[in-house]
Design a protein around this motif. Sequence first.
Motif, PDB file in Angstrom:
ATOM      1  N   LEU A   1      26.467  24.508  46.150  1.00  0.00           N
ATOM      2  CA  LEU A   1      25.255  24.640  46.524  1.00  0.00           C
ATOM      3  C   LEU A   1      24.772  24.254  48.027  1.00  0.00           C
ATOM      4  O   LEU A   1      24.405  24.955  48.955  1.00  0.00           O
ATOM      5  N   LYS A   2      25.466  23.239  48.269  1.00  0.00           N
ATOM      6  CA  LYS A   2      25.207  22.454  49.652  1.00  0.00           C
ATOM      7  C   LYS A   2      26.149  23.241  50.482  1.00  0.00           C
ATOM      8  O   LYS A   2      25.786  23.483  51.593  1.00  0.00           O
ATOM      9  N   GLU A   3      27.368  23.496  50.225  1.00  0.00           N
ATOM     10  CA  GLU A   3      28.222  24.322  51.167  1.00  0.00           C
ATOM     11  C   GLU A   3      27.525  25.621  51.199  1.00  0.00           C
ATOM     12  O   GLU A   3      27.651  26.275  52.288  1.00  0.00           O
ATOM     13  N   THR A   4      26.970  26.371  50.544  1.00  0.00           N
ATOM     14  CA  THR A   4      26.168  27.626  50.641  1.00  0.00           C
ATOM     15  C   THR A   4      25.315  27.509  51.863  1.00  0.00           C
ATOM     16  O   THR A   4      25.012  28.216  52.645  1.00  0.00           O
ATOM     17  N   VAL A   5      24.417  26.354  51.490  1.00  0.00           N
ATOM     18  CA  VAL A   5      23.193  26.296  52.565  1.00  0.00           C
ATOM     19  C   VAL A   5      23.955  26.211  53.892  1.00  0.00           C
ATOM     20  O   VAL A   5      23.456  26.581  54.924  1.00  0.00           O
ATOM     21  N   ASP A   6      24.909  25.197  53.820  1.00  0.00           N
ATOM     22  CA  ASP A   6      25.494  24.792  55.255  1.00  0.00           C
ATOM     23  C   ASP A   6      26.113  25.942  55.966  1.00  0.00           C
ATOM     24  O   ASP A   6      26.022  26.302  57.187  1.00  0.00           O
TER      25      ASP A   6
END
Length: 663
Positions: free
Chosen positions: A25-30
């Motif tokens: 999820l964090k990588e998706t936002v980044d």
Amino acid sequence: MYKIYGIFRELENNLSDTCKFLTILKETVDNYGIKSATKALKTTGIGINQYGEKGRYTELFRKSIDLLKKYVEKDTENEKILNKYIEQVKCLNLLFSDFYSKEEFEILKDIPDEYKLFSFLLILEACIRTLNDIKINNSRNKDKYLLNIDMGRAFGDCNKNLKDLSIEEFTSMIEHIMRSSCKVLQALLFHKYLYKNRKFKHCIIDKEIQTEYIINSIKHIEVIDIREIVFNLFEQWKFDDYSIEIKSNNLFKILPVNKKEFLNKNIELQRFENERIVEGFKGLKKKIKIDENTKQLPPNVALHKAELADIHTCGTYFSSETLEEMCNGIPLSQWIRAYSIIKKKNEDFLNKKTFSEEMKPKEWFLILTIDEWVDEFMKYGIASDNARRMINDFIFTKDSIDLFDSPFIKFEDNKVLTMPSYACSIQASISLISLMSRKGYNIAFKGSNYEKELIKEFRESGIFASGIKKNDEQGNEYECDLAFVIGKDLFLCECKKNFQPLTPRKRFEFKNKKLEDIAQIKRISTFYDRNIHYVREALKLGHDWKPRRVYRFVIYSCKLGEVEKKDDVTLVDDSILMNCISKKLPSIVRGGETKKVIVLKSLSHVFEGKMTTHKLLTYIENSMQISYQKYRTDIVEKEIPVNYYNVCILSANTTIDNFYPTK
């Protein structure tokens, strides 16, 4: 769409690994921003308490939101996106909470835990048998009914007296009850729904169940329409763009953002249903020997009349004449026979005792051990190893679509129960499509068979067509499934024999697949544009022939709600394309007989004289199959009472019934 689908699959596969899930999820936002992250998170469905209590992934949802909130600090636009998603989750949870607050659930909770499962199955079976007896047998067994059914009772969108329903309307109503009830069964078996301390129990199969408990279980069926609406809204919201507004203190307005897509989805389903019925009638006319004791497999001999229809429709859907192709290592013919055996055994059981006076599970349901089912399968021509593997696939699970594709309810280590009214209604072709699609089994054979079918149809219609398969200098393969020439124009086609996407999730997956297919045909087209000599060779054209223009098509076997054009690629289904190529006029069929041929004046010239590119494109863009369905479909807003709250939804109503346009 590509990235959202890929992220969704990654998140879904890591629901049990909180650390990995949050990392994705964090990588998706980044990499893609808050909007993509919230869309991907929405597709997982976590955060929604669909069974009235906090779900398994409530804590994961909380941590996900906390993570996303860190990214939207001092970012007004992204904060709006995240807050909108959070508010929609709250609204859906409020809707589910309102549904489970209905007084019917208090009555259901009071049924002792050990009787909850079988009381529900008994009332459901009794209800369907009673409805069938009222409609088909003119209430011949009225004195034996367990309950009186209000003849004016509304089931689904049907508000007519039962006896006034056409057989198609009646069948649709019964299927609606059956399919919706399977969601209740899943909730009882796998989500410990309504059980004290969330612990599943059941009584022994020869235990007499108090009539009071069985009659009270009718409450499951009484709220089934509302349940269907609420759960469908949830599934549609997960995979499509929906707006959710609170219009007043007690009214939710939950509508698709794209109403055209909503209409197209319903057109697809109507066209598929029409084809299913028409193909079924064709199958019943097949001249194949019927032998109720045969060990010979389809298509050589049929076990009973219903298997005739299954032989034909399975042959059509899987592009197979011999039914020898393998699905998960088992021939199609044995899959069809397995469903036929289940159907036959349950018909025999039902014929012996339609309405039992004893309220014992063993008196109402066919209950056999797995070994006994293996023996039954072997008796009618299925190999022992295959029988065990198929039985395992037929067991009803939390991922099953319904009791038609998974008819075995396993409640003890070696015993399975079948509900006779369900099993007698199995259509092997539809059940197989559902099962194979859900299991993800490799059935690549249908693709090559399909391409051969289309090439044959083109040639029989006077247009030479061929596949082309060549490699470039680096050894990369470029396979064009279907190429043909009309006038001076070249058509390069990718052919996709795929199953009809019947659920919101399957339609979401199909949207992603379309993008892959477009990329694939563009890659192939680019290669053959630069190597036109391969095309000349395959289509037997002159050595100096060059196309005036190249058209790129993706041809689907499933029914589409519209012909799409994306990135200079046309997406069309085979029935629209081939009706034009073969100059076959669409017709309206009833009871297997053609009642009317449809000819629009604006398209009549397409069916006269030689085929041209202009005629082909004109017909495709103005398909009669699709325009007819649009004509007979009204999209309206409906306000439905849930409990305290009402919900406004979009509904598709058909204005002309009982006639089935061919494909």
